[in-house]
Design a protein around this motif. Sequence first.
Motif, PDB file in Angstrom:
ATOM      1  N   ARG A  72      13.481  -7.840  -0.392  1.00 30.24           N
ATOM      2  CA  ARG A  72      13.317  -7.158   0.607  1.00 30.24           C
ATOM      3  C   ARG A  72      14.183  -5.858   0.738  1.00 30.24           C
ATOM      4  O   ARG A  72      13.750  -4.793   1.239  1.00 30.24           O
ATOM      5  CB  ARG A  72      13.695  -8.074   1.894  1.00 30.24           C
ATOM      6  CG  ARG A  72      12.653  -9.036   2.170  1.00 30.24           C
ATOM      7  CD  ARG A  72      12.732  -9.913   3.533  1.00 30.24           C
ATOM      8  NE  ARG A  72      11.592 -10.911   3.877  1.00 30.24           N
ATOM      9  CZ  ARG A  72      12.117 -12.133   3.448  1.00 30.24           C
ATOM     10  NH1 ARG A  72      13.445 -12.542   3.217  1.00 30.24           N
ATOM     11  NH2 ARG A  72      11.180 -13.176   3.673  1.00 30.24           N
ATOM     12  N   PRO A 124       4.530 -17.425  -2.648  1.00 31.02           N
ATOM     13  CA  PRO A 124       3.773 -16.597  -1.540  1.00 31.02           C
ATOM     14  C   PRO A 124       4.676 -15.539  -0.928  1.00 31.02           C
ATOM     15  O   PRO A 124       4.126 -14.538  -0.593  1.00 31.02           O
ATOM     16  CB  PRO A 124       3.294 -17.573  -0.683  1.00 31.02           C
ATOM     17  CG  PRO A 124       4.003 -18.877  -0.815  1.00 31.02           C
ATOM     18  CD  PRO A 124       4.557 -19.071  -2.140  1.00 31.02           C
ATOM     19  N   GLU A 125       5.896 -15.937  -0.517  1.00 25.42           N
ATOM     20  CA  GLU A 125       6.814 -14.911  -0.085  1.00 25.42           C
ATOM     21  C   GLU A 125       7.020 -13.778  -0.813  1.00 25.42           C
ATOM     22  O   GLU A 125       7.128 -12.661  -0.290  1.00 25.42           O
ATOM     23  CB  GLU A 125       8.083 -15.687   0.700  1.00 25.42           C
ATOM     24  CG  GLU A 125       8.015 -16.647   1.816  1.00 25.42           C
ATOM     25  CD  GLU A 125       8.828 -16.763   2.536  1.00 25.42           C
ATOM     26  OE1 GLU A 125       9.696 -16.190   3.259  1.00 25.42           O
ATOM     27  OE2 GLU A 125       9.305 -18.143   2.390  1.00 25.42           O
ATOM     28  N   ARG A 127       5.199 -12.584  -3.063  1.00 27.85           N
ATOM     29  CA  ARG A 127       4.108 -11.725  -3.404  1.00 27.85           C
ATOM     30  C   ARG A 127       3.710 -11.113  -2.079  1.00 27.85           C
ATOM     31  O   ARG A 127       3.522  -9.756  -2.023  1.00 27.85           O
ATOM     32  CB  ARG A 127       2.954 -12.875  -3.472  1.00 27.85           C
ATOM     33  CG  ARG A 127       1.462 -12.155  -3.833  1.00 27.85           C
ATOM     34  CD  ARG A 127       1.561 -11.134  -4.629  1.00 27.85           C
ATOM     35  NE  ARG A 127       1.743 -11.358  -6.005  1.00 27.85           N
ATOM     36  CZ  ARG A 127       2.064 -10.890  -7.365  1.00 27.85           C
ATOM     37  NH1 ARG A 127       1.946  -9.424  -7.024  1.00 27.85           N
ATOM     38  NH2 ARG A 127       2.192 -11.308  -8.287  1.00 27.85           N
ATOM     39  N   GLU A 128       4.347 -11.662  -1.042  1.00 31.71           N
ATOM     40  CA  GLU A 128       3.813 -10.852   0.281  1.00 31.71           C
ATOM     41  C   GLU A 128       4.787  -9.462   0.366  1.00 31.71           C
ATOM     42  O   GLU A 128       4.402  -8.633   0.833  1.00 31.71           O
ATOM     43  CB  GLU A 128       4.208 -11.693   1.603  1.00 31.71           C
ATOM     44  CG  GLU A 128       3.981 -11.357   2.861  1.00 31.71           C
ATOM     45  CD  GLU A 128       4.221 -12.295   4.068  1.00 31.71           C
ATOM     46  OE1 GLU A 128       3.936 -11.688   5.131  1.00 31.71           O
ATOM     47  OE2 GLU A 128       4.509 -13.223   3.812  1.00 31.71           O
ATOM     48  N   GLU A 131       3.352  -7.060  -1.716  1.00 27.46           N
ATOM     49  CA  GLU A 131       1.718  -6.572  -1.500  1.00 27.46           C
ATOM     50  C   GLU A 131       2.041  -5.462  -0.237  1.00 27.46           C
ATOM     51  O   GLU A 131       1.388  -4.549  -0.115  1.00 27.46           O
ATOM     52  CB  GLU A 131       1.004  -7.696  -0.855  1.00 27.46           C
ATOM     53  CG  GLU A 131       0.580  -8.668  -1.956  1.00 27.46           C
ATOM     54  CD  GLU A 131      -0.432  -8.132  -2.737  1.00 27.46           C
ATOM     55  OE1 GLU A 131      -1.056  -6.808  -2.579  1.00 27.46           O
ATOM     56  OE2 GLU A 131      -0.359  -8.363  -4.197  1.00 27.46           O
ATOM     57  N   GLU A 132       3.084  -5.844   0.800  1.00 26.82           N
ATOM     58  CA  GLU A 132       3.407  -5.022   1.765  1.00 26.82           C
ATOM     59  C   GLU A 132       3.871  -3.802   1.129  1.00 26.82           C
ATOM     60  O   GLU A 132       3.783  -2.825   1.996  1.00 26.82           O
ATOM     61  CB  GLU A 132       4.334  -5.722   2.510  1.00 26.82           C
ATOM     62  CG  GLU A 132       3.932  -6.788   3.411  1.00 26.82           C
ATOM     63  CD  GLU A 132       4.968  -7.540   4.200  1.00 26.82           C
ATOM     64  OE1 GLU A 132       6.225  -7.220   4.226  1.00 26.82           O
ATOM     65  OE2 GLU A 132       4.795  -8.351   5.238  1.00 26.82           O
TER      66      GLU A 132
END
Length: 226
Positions: A72, A124-125, A127-128, A131-132
């Motif tokens: 992040r 998945p987190e 990838r999210e 993607e964002e």
Amino acid sequence: MAVPATGKPAMTRKERAELTRGRLLAAAVDHFTNRPYDEVAVGEIAQAAGTAHGVVFHHFGSKRGLYLEALREVARRLNEIHVVEEHEEPAVLIRHQLGKHLAFMTEHPGFALSLVHGGIGTDPETREIFEETRSFANERLCATLGLDGTTPSLRLTLRAAAGGIDEVTLQWVESGCAFPAERVVDALLLLLASALEGAARLDPGLDVTEAAGVLVTAAAGAGGGH
């Protein structure tokens, strides 16, 4: 509040905790930048941050939790590349953004690998987060080109182009930057122009002539003569 010999007020417990967390996050970014997730030990990060092994779990819950926070943070820095003062011509702005993107990923090869291959397997987190980041970059691109980024055909083809840009970037980094960065930027600009033209093919009512022309002009400008 007690004042130490330095004359500065002593930090509160919350401030000390925030400082420790920041050191751990910085160390994690540094370690995951240069090595794959599985090769980095929590103990290494704790040692680099000057704290105990267990403190990592106190702040982040697990190695995966720390990794996600590091991702992040890198995503936040990457997003900053696409936030610019729009006082330059669009062709100059977009070329500059792509150049900074290449430089950033060259400096963070571990995250460049994660960007393409999804970090921890198919988490998945992870990838999210990416993607964002891709969506944000495409939104800024459309804004700079005067296009509506919510148009379905644009979302489809630019999403595909984002994956292509990431793959080109990764292969370029792994090749030891075998081609001059300016030429790679040229190639990425033409890739984006093709994505716009593909969107117009899907949606004949979409006019991308001017926007695609900006990208082609940018490719033929600063880098095209190299």
